[in-house]
Design an enzyme around this catalytic site. Structure first.
Site, PDB file in Angstrom:
ATOM      1  N   HIS A 140      -1.590  -0.649   0.519  1.00  0.00           N
ATOM      2  CA  HIS A 140      -0.777  -1.851   0.654  1.00  0.00           C
ATOM      3  C   HIS A 140      -0.258  -1.993   2.074  1.00  0.00           C
ATOM      4  CE1 HIS A 140       3.594  -0.250  -0.232  1.00  0.00           C
ATOM      5  NE2 HIS A 140       3.004   0.430   0.707  1.00  0.00           N
ATOM      6  N   HIS A 166      -2.073   1.189   4.384  1.00  0.00           N
ATOM      7  CA  HIS A 166      -1.952   2.631   4.148  1.00  0.00           C
ATOM      8  C   HIS A 166      -1.881   2.806   2.639  1.00  0.00           C
ATOM      9  CE1 HIS A 166       2.140   1.114   3.959  1.00  0.00           C
ATOM     10  NE2 HIS A 166       2.368   2.102   3.123  1.00  0.00           N
ATOM     11  N   ASP A 222      -6.055   0.642  -9.462  1.00  0.00           N
ATOM     12  CA  ASP A 222      -6.521   1.924  -8.918  1.00  0.00           C
ATOM     13  C   ASP A 222      -7.642   1.734  -7.898  1.00  0.00           C
ATOM     14  OD1 ASP A 222      -6.502   4.743  -8.728  1.00  0.00           O
ATOM     15  OD2 ASP A 222      -8.228   4.873 -10.078  1.00  0.00           O
ATOM     16  N   HIS A 223      -7.479   2.388  -6.734  1.00  0.00           N
ATOM     17  CA  HIS A 223      -8.447   2.285  -5.626  1.00  0.00           C
ATOM     18  C   HIS A 223      -8.621   0.851  -5.143  1.00  0.00           C
ATOM     19  CE1 HIS A 223      -9.154   6.408  -6.707  1.00  0.00           C
ATOM     20  NE2 HIS A 223      -9.839   6.574  -5.596  1.00  0.00           N
TER      21      HIS A 223
HETATM   22 NI    NI Z   1       3.947   2.025   1.723  1.00  0.00          NI
END
Ligand code: NI
Length: 136
Positions: free
Chosen positions: A16, A41, A81-82
């Site tokens: 995000h 990140h 997820d991912h």
């Molecule tokens: Ni963060």
């Protein structure tokens, strides 16, 4: 009947970036610090879904945790997820993907599939030391 809370733990890894489009990179860095990195990140999110309700007389359950596990997989893990939350998850196209906002989105996605008599609480760890709770 005694009211009991059952919990199911789940996990997802997501990328995000925390920022506001209407702010400069400098201002975003000032407010969100490293979390405003324009190149994104990741976090290892730990999720705890808690359901409070009466113990069912027939089954002895508050809610079948196998069913809850499938619901979390279908509604949350498969979408988050991912993934890059900002880019790939519809709910965050115009919503900053903070732990606070992610917990509200998770709550809203799950509550519509759960029986009315149960109380839902979301606990979301963004890091081992930073976590939020939301119960509607
Ligand atoms: Ni963060």
């Amino acid at each position: 009947m005694p009211k009991v809370t059952v919990h199911r733990k789940a996990h997802f890894n997501s990328a995000h970036r925390l920022y506001r489009k209407d702010w400069s990179d400098e201002k975003n860095f000032e407010v969100f610090n490293k979390c405003s990195n324009p190149n994104f990140h990741g976090h290892n999110y730990e999720l705890i879904v808690s359901l409070t309700g009466d113990i069912d007389k027939e089954t002895g359950y508050v809610y079948d945790l196998g069913v809850l596990s499938n619901l979390i997989k279908l509604q949350i893990e498969n979408s988050f997820d991912h993934k890059n939350l900002n880019i790939e998850v519809e709910e965050f196209k115009n919503l900053n993907p903070t732990a606070e906002n992610i917990s509200v989105v998770i709550y809203n996605k799950l509550i519509e599939h759960l029986p009315d008599h149960l109380e839902l609480e979301i606990t979301l760890y963004e890091t081992p030391r930073n976590f939020v709770t939301y119960s509607g």
